[in-house]
Enzyme design. Structure first.
Site, PDB file in Angstrom:
ATOM      1  N   CYS A   1      24.227 -12.811 -10.836  1.00 28.84           N
ATOM      2  CA  CYS A   1      23.030 -13.581 -10.017  1.00 28.84           C
ATOM      3  C   CYS A   1      23.678 -15.928  -9.724  1.00 28.84           C
ATOM      4  CB  CYS A   1      22.731 -13.873 -11.738  1.00 28.84           C
ATOM      5  SG  CYS A   1      20.861 -14.331 -12.364  1.00 28.84           S
TER       6      CYS A   1
ATOM      7  N   GLU B   1     -20.978  -7.953   2.484  1.00 33.04           N
ATOM      8  CA  GLU B   1     -19.160  -8.213   2.855  1.00 33.04           C
ATOM      9  C   GLU B   1     -19.352  -9.969   2.191  1.00 33.04           C
ATOM     10  OE1 GLU B   1     -17.532  -5.793   2.336  1.00 33.04           O
ATOM     11  OE2 GLU B   1     -15.505  -5.827   2.610  1.00 33.04           O
TER      12      GLU B   1
ATOM     13  N   CYS C   1      22.010 -17.540 -12.623  1.00 36.84           N
ATOM     14  CA  CYS C   1      22.862 -18.025 -13.643  1.00 36.84           C
ATOM     15  C   CYS C   1      24.723 -17.907 -13.378  1.00 36.84           C
ATOM     16  CB  CYS C   1      22.244 -17.789 -14.995  1.00 36.84           C
ATOM     17  SG  CYS C   1      22.316 -15.753 -14.840  1.00 36.84           S
TER      18      CYS C   1
ATOM     19  N   LYS D   1     -10.671   3.843  10.063  1.00 36.51           N
ATOM     20  CA  LYS D   1      -9.571   3.436  10.362  1.00 36.51           C
ATOM     21  C   LYS D   1      -8.341   2.930  10.756  1.00 36.51           C
ATOM     22  CE  LYS D   1     -10.068   2.005   5.423  1.00 36.51           C
ATOM     23  NZ  LYS D   1      -8.824   1.332   3.833  1.00 36.51           N
TER      24      LYS D   1
ATOM     25  N   SER E   1     -18.007   4.063  -1.812  1.00 34.52           N
ATOM     26  CA  SER E   1     -17.042   4.089  -0.764  1.00 34.52           C
ATOM     27  C   SER E   1     -17.388   4.352   0.196  1.00 34.52           C
ATOM     28  CB  SER E   1     -15.914   2.864  -1.236  1.00 34.52           C
ATOM     29  OG  SER E   1     -15.494   4.792  -1.937  1.00 34.52           O
TER      30      SER E   1
ATOM     31  N   LYS F   1     -22.504   4.875  10.911  1.00 32.87           N
ATOM     32  CA  LYS F   1     -23.571   4.798   9.804  1.00 32.87           C
ATOM     33  C   LYS F   1     -24.721   5.982  10.759  1.00 32.87           C
ATOM     34  CE  LYS F   1     -22.929   0.879   7.418  1.00 32.87           C
ATOM     35  NZ  LYS F   1     -23.716  -0.812   7.129  1.00 32.87           N
TER      36      LYS F   1
ATOM     37  N   GLU G   1     -21.276  -0.184  13.435  1.00 31.63           N
ATOM     38  CA  GLU G   1     -20.242  -1.956  12.665  1.00 31.63           C
ATOM     39  C   GLU G   1     -18.405  -2.086  12.277  1.00 31.63           C
ATOM     40  OE1 GLU G   1     -23.229  -1.694   9.015  1.00 31.63           O
ATOM     41  OE2 GLU G   1     -24.389  -1.362  10.045  1.00 31.63           O
TER      42      GLU G   1
ATOM     43  N   CYS H   1      20.415  -8.482 -13.811  1.00 28.40           N
ATOM     44  CA  CYS H   1      21.581  -9.731 -14.151  1.00 28.40           C
ATOM     45  C   CYS H   1      21.846  -9.925 -15.682  1.00 28.40           C
ATOM     46  CB  CYS H   1      20.599 -10.924 -13.980  1.00 28.40           C
ATOM     47  SG  CYS H   1      21.128 -12.230 -14.756  1.00 28.40           S
TER      48      CYS H   1
ATOM     49  N   TYR I   1     -25.244  -6.299   5.585  1.00 33.50           N
ATOM     50  CA  TYR I   1     -25.435  -4.819   6.192  1.00 33.50           C
ATOM     51  C   TYR I   1     -26.072  -3.987   5.337  1.00 33.50           C
ATOM     52  CZ  TYR I   1     -21.038  -3.876   3.280  1.00 33.50           C
ATOM     53  OH  TYR I   1     -20.259  -3.918   1.925  1.00 33.50           O
TER      54      TYR I   1
ATOM     55  N   TYR J   1       2.051   1.938  -3.466  1.00 32.40           N
ATOM     56  CA  TYR J   1       0.872   2.391  -4.586  1.00 32.40           C
ATOM     57  C   TYR J   1       0.931   3.530  -4.205  1.00 32.40           C
ATOM     58  CZ  TYR J   1      -3.013   2.630  -6.666  1.00 32.40           C
ATOM     59  OH  TYR J   1      -4.346   2.464  -7.415  1.00 32.40           O
TER      60      TYR J   1
ATOM     61  N   ASP K   1       0.379  -0.961  -0.005  1.00 35.50           N
ATOM     62  CA  ASP K   1       0.374   0.449   0.383  1.00 35.50           C
ATOM     63  C   ASP K   1       0.302   1.067   0.546  1.00 35.50           C
ATOM     64  OD1 ASP K   1      -1.929  -1.299   0.083  1.00 35.50           O
ATOM     65  OD2 ASP K   1      -3.246  -0.231   1.867  1.00 35.50           O
ATOM     66  N   ALA K   2       1.873   1.348   0.793  1.00 37.19           N
ATOM     67  CA  ALA K   2       2.864   2.074   0.763  1.00 37.19           C
ATOM     68  C   ALA K   2       3.495   2.472  -0.780  1.00 37.19           C
ATOM     69  CB  ALA K   2       3.780   1.612   1.913  1.00 37.19           C
TER      70      ALA K   2
ATOM     71  N   ARG L   1     -19.325  -5.493  -6.283  1.00 41.13           N
ATOM     72  CA  ARG L   1     -19.220  -4.234  -5.652  1.00 41.13           C
ATOM     73  C   ARG L   1     -18.403  -3.364  -7.637  1.00 41.13           C
ATOM     74  NH1 ARG L   1     -14.659  -0.307  -3.889  1.00 41.13           N
ATOM     75  NH2 ARG L   1     -16.320   1.924  -4.170  1.00 41.13           N
TER      76      ARG L   1
ATOM     77  N   ASP M   1     -13.430  -6.753   6.270  1.00 40.10           N
ATOM     78  CA  ASP M   1     -12.473  -7.044   5.338  1.00 40.10           C
ATOM     79  C   ASP M   1     -12.647  -7.740   4.277  1.00 40.10           C
ATOM     80  OD1 ASP M   1     -10.359  -5.563   4.174  1.00 40.10           O
ATOM     81  OD2 ASP M   1      -8.823  -5.836   5.626  1.00 40.10           O
TER      82      ASP M   1
ATOM     83  N   CYS N   1      19.062 -16.518 -18.534  1.00 41.53           N
ATOM     84  CA  CYS N   1      19.232 -17.055 -16.715  1.00 41.53           C
ATOM     85  C   CYS N   1      17.635 -17.211 -17.182  1.00 41.53           C
ATOM     86  CB  CYS N   1      19.069 -15.690 -16.023  1.00 41.53           C
ATOM     87  SG  CYS N   1      18.986 -15.729 -14.871  1.00 41.53           S
TER      88      CYS N   1
ATOM     89  N   LYS O   1     -15.634  -2.699  10.210  1.00 43.81           N
ATOM     90  CA  LYS O   1     -15.389  -2.383   8.990  1.00 43.81           C
ATOM     91  C   LYS O   1     -15.065  -4.112   8.521  1.00 43.81           C
ATOM     92  CE  LYS O   1     -14.042   0.745   5.218  1.00 43.81           C
ATOM     93  NZ  LYS O   1     -12.903  -0.458   4.137  1.00 43.81           N
TER      94      LYS O   1
HETATM   95  S1  IVH Z   1     -21.564  -0.098   4.680  1.00 46.13           S
HETATM   96  C1  IVH Z   1     -21.684   3.694   1.167  1.00 46.13           C
HETATM   97  N1  IVH Z   1     -21.020  -1.048   6.061  1.00 46.13           N
HETATM   98  O1  IVH Z   1     -16.006  -0.805   3.270  1.00 46.13           O
HETATM   99  C2  IVH Z   1     -21.674   2.328   2.412  1.00 46.13           C
HETATM  100  N2  IVH Z   1     -19.291  -1.147   4.145  1.00 46.13           N
HETATM  101  O2  IVH Z   1     -15.023   1.764   1.784  1.00 46.13           O
HETATM  102  C3  IVH Z   1     -20.751   1.725   1.771  1.00 46.13           C
HETATM  103  N3  IVH Z   1     -17.477  -2.290   4.580  1.00 46.13           N
HETATM  104  O3  IVH Z   1     -17.413  -1.398  -0.287  1.00 46.13           O
HETATM  105  C4  IVH Z   1     -20.734   0.086   2.543  1.00 46.13           C
HETATM  106  N4  IVH Z   1     -17.747  -3.046   5.986  1.00 46.13           N
HETATM  107  O4  IVH Z   1     -16.743  -3.486   1.333  1.00 46.13           O
HETATM  108  C5  IVH Z   1     -20.489  -0.919   4.941  1.00 46.13           C
HETATM  109  N5  IVH Z   1     -20.149  -2.575   8.180  1.00 46.13           N
HETATM  110  C6  IVH Z   1     -20.079  -2.149   6.999  1.00 46.13           C
HETATM  111  C7  IVH Z   1     -18.882  -2.855   6.020  1.00 46.13           C
HETATM  112  C8  IVH Z   1     -18.437  -1.635   4.863  1.00 46.13           C
HETATM  113  C9  IVH Z   1     -16.952  -3.257   5.346  1.00 46.13           C
HETATM  114  C10 IVH Z   1     -16.816  -2.538   3.466  1.00 46.13           C
HETATM  115  C11 IVH Z   1     -17.660  -2.892   1.802  1.00 46.13           C
HETATM  116  C12 IVH Z   1     -17.396  -1.251   1.199  1.00 46.13           C
HETATM  117  C13 IVH Z   1     -16.525  -0.613   1.245  1.00 46.13           C
HETATM  118  C14 IVH Z   1     -16.522   1.152   1.504  1.00 46.13           C
END
Ligand code: IVH
Length: 677
Positions: free
Chosen positions: A418, A184, A421, A324, A82, A300, A116, A436, A236, A36, A33-34, A139, A120, A441, A118
């Site tokens: 190398c 999810e 090789c 996050k 998202s 929410k 809720e 190399c 959800y 990217y 991620d870093a 999605r 993964d 190789c 989040k």
């Molecule tokens: S609500 C606009 N609830 O987060 C509302 N999303 O960044 C978005 N995700 O693509 C959905 N847990 O994959 C919602 N309890 C949760 C979630 C959740 C994980 C993910 C989901 C979404 C991404 C949005």
């Protein structure tokens, strides 16, 4: 001639696109991620400084993963947005204040928030018609998802959790008509580990983490493979067409559970931001005890009417946000460092670690990217280091812990030859990497074959890393063309192969001979030639011989190709050994066809069906327009159709498209897409 900035921007776009593709489509991340983020930031800055370098399709211009062409398309009735990130208490308070303002609520009156974990995993949408599951999709890019209906039907069948119910229970509670359920798909940690053990035993590559494993398992072309993976589904969100039967999100969650879905038992209704923060803090401690990975909490607004009033900005709703967690870090020891050799001969320092549990997985290796990065981080063999999984994905060494050194630690010296090789390795001026120089190789050859065979290049199904390594080890392949000469029997005798897989590979190779010049050039692995450059070269030269013969000036005259790229390409084509490799492929029957038409834009590579009467043009005219833009027109609608253009009095083809979830456009939208392409 393009300035160096233009070259750099293009290189960044290609790198980021490749990383997006690896992450979203192949479920095998390429970059941490870093890294990217670093590349993305560089591109954003370049584009800000030189707006003329910003292309419409730049990775800076979009969110999420484009849906893969392997699946049918589903257009989400309501976009799957998202979530915006909030990082601090201050930002949470701002969110709360904004909602108060919009509602005209006095400050002391608390807002009802639902919080809720989040999850993964991978967001999906399930469509129920009169209580029966009829369609499910990923999605995708938020607007267009991938049709994975049969795969979703298998979720929960191994008993991991309630999964995706075929029918909604408690008919009175379930409204008639259409309901969309979102949630999810994920793998619980224990199932993830068991599954990776099985993959390892079968000689396959394990997944990096539960998220990738869930995505990779769901996005299988054959639903029977998905059925062997112990996937879970947690709901959800529910959306009904027409007037919604709910006033509060909390009520929806209760209905989802009553219909037979698993909802998250950690969800909580909070009165005011104070309770939200307390929940977040508790969850930050407690989250590793949960059976599945989470990377934050989602906040929410509970009141649905208020949600409607808050609405959404372009990418995120204003009524929700994600908080996050920072990535988790652990200390472990470096057992060894070695240089791994890739397709282009680049030597990458890799650290071998004492296994460590990190964000729900066991980490045994991390990359140090290149020599400078290794020196900058000052990592020694024997060191204690802090590792993390950035974005909970790719393991990274954050830093060594010099206070724990004993004096026994050793520097890793980059090898002068190398390690595979034995050829000389060089680091050219201005370069960050050692390469190399071996022309034969084996490690490079394996990487090259893999690149050649990949889906975006020659698309030979089943020709993976391990198989390529066997071919090279046994001396069966020295050049690409050798692949086409291996007899069926020889394939069948390779490890972990049999008659059937051998036949599949041979069929795949035969099929790959009918390819496009764009794919062919990309597959050759020419330095600086990513997919976009390959497309530009193919469009310009039209056939392989002309490309091989092109002088540096001819190459630099191609749209989007700068001087430096032209020089590197010419250096490659001038090499007799490369010339020979291409010629031998052509002799083996590979026929790269020119795409006279644009390889960019919406229609490139897509299959379109025309139905009904178009007002502004004849069928033939419409067909020509599509073909000129690189699309194909077909007479029948199937899951492989990308778009159905429906004119007046469209009949059964339109119905079929709806049934299969294929995208449908009226003539107005068709006009718009033509203009884009
Ligand atoms: S609500 C606009 N609830 O987060 C509302 N999303 O960044 C978005 N995700 O693509 C959905 N847990 O994959 C919602 N309890 C949760 C979630 C959740 C994980 C993910 C989901 C979404 C991404 C949005």
């Amino acid at each position: 001639m393009a300035p160096p900035d233009a070259d750099r921007a293009r290189a960044l776009r290609e790198q980021l696109r490749a990383a997006d593709h690896a992450y979203y489509v192949l479920d095998r991340p390429l970059l941490s991620d870093a890294e990217y983020d670093r590349l993305m930031r560089e591109l954003v800055e370049l584009e800000e400084a030189h707006p003329e370098l910003r292309t419409a399709d730049s990775p800076t211009q979009r969110v999420g993963g484009a849906p893969s062409e392997r699946f049918g398309r589903v257009v989400h009735r309501e976009p799957m947005l998202s979530l915006g990130n909030v990082q601090t208490d201050g930002e949470l308070d701002e969110l709360d204040a904004r909602v108060h303002r919009l509602l005209g609520l006095p400050a002391e009156e608390p807002v009802r928030w639902v919080v809720e974990p989040k999850l993964d995993g991978l967001a999906v949408e399930l469509v129920y018609q009169d209580g029966a599951f009829v369609q499910g999709s990923t999605r995708g890019d938020g607007v267009n998802g991938e049709d994975v209906t049969p795969n979703l039907r298998t979720v929960g069948r191994l008993g991991a959790n309630r999964g995706v119910p075929e029918r909604l229970a408690g008919a009175p509670g379930a409204p008639g008509g259409r309901v969309e359920v979102r949630g999810e798909v994920l793998l619980q940690k224990k199932h993830f580990e068991a599954m990776n053990q099985i993959l390892l035993r079968q000689g396959e590559e394990p997944f990096a983490n539960p998220r990738n494993a869930a995505a990779g398992s769901l996005r299988q072309l054959d639903w029977r493979v998905t059925a062997t993976r112990p996937l879970s589904f947690i709901a959800y969100e529910a959306l009904a067409v027409g007037p919604e039967p709910w006033k509060h999100h909390w009520q929806k969650l209760a209905d989802l559970a009553a219909w037979g879905f698993e909802t998250n038992e950690e969800n909580k209704l909070c009165l005011g931001m104070g309770e939200v923060k307390a929940y977040r803090d508790r969850m930050a401690e407690h989250r590793f005890e949960l059976p599945y990975d989470t990377d934050g909490v989602v906040v929410k607004v509970d009141d649905l009417d208020l949600r409607r009033r808050l609405g959404a900005a372009s990418k995120f709703p204003r009524w929700a946000a994600a908080f996050k967690y920072p990535p988790q870090e652990e200390a472990t020891r470096v057992k060894a460092i070695w240089a791994s050799v890739g397709r282009t001969g680049i030597l990458t320092p890799v650290v071998e670690l004492e296994p460590v549990r990190l964000s729900g997985a066991t980490v045994t290796r991390a990359t140090l990217h290149n020599e400078d990065e290794m020196r900058r981080k000052d990592v020694l063999v024997g060191d204690w280091v802090l590792v993390r999984r950035a974005g909970e994905v790719i393991p990274e060494v954050v830093k060594p812990l010099p206070e724990r050194r004993t004096g026994e630690e050793r520097r890793f010296e980059f090898p002068g030859a190398c390690p595979v090789c034995g050829a000389r390795v060089v680091r050219e001026e201005g370069e960050k990497v050692w390469r190399c120089t071996g022309s034969a190789c084996p490690a490079q050859l394996v990487g090259k074959l893999r690149h050649f065979a990949q889906r975006r290049a020659m698309d030979v199904d089943g020709l993976g890393e391990k198989l390529c390594a066997q071919l090279v080890e046994r001396g069966l392949v020295h050049e690409f063309a050798d692949l086409y000469a291996i007899p069926l029997q020889t394939w069948a005798e390779l490890e972990r192969m049999g008659e059937k897989s051998a036949a599949n590979i041979v069929a795949g190779l035969t099929r790959s001979k009918q390819t496009t010049l764009r794919r062919f050039l990309y597959g050759l692995g020419i330095p600086q030639v990513g997919e976009a450059t390959a497309a530009a070269l193919a469009g310009h030269f039209g056939d392989a011989e002309r490309f091989l013969a092109a002088a540096e000036e001819d190459l630099a005259a191609v749209r989007d190709i700068g001087e430096e790229t032209a020089r590197e390409i010419r250096a490659w084509t001038a090499e007799p050994q490369n010339q020979r490799a291409v010629r031998r492929l052509l002799e083996a029957g590979v026929m790269p066809a020119p795409e006279e038409v644009s390889a960019r834009g919406f229609f490139a590579g897509k299959t379109v069906v025309l139905t009904g009467t178009l007002a502004r043009r004849s069928r033939d005219e419409a067909k020509a327009e599509i073909e000129r833009r690189g699309g194909k027109v077909s007479g029948t609608v199937s899951r492989k159709t990308h778009l159905v253009v429906a004119g007046e009095e469209a009949g059964s083809k339109l119905a079929k498209a709806r049934e299969l979830g294929v995208r449908v456009a009226d003539e107005e939208e068709f006009d718009r897409l033509l203009a884009e392409g």
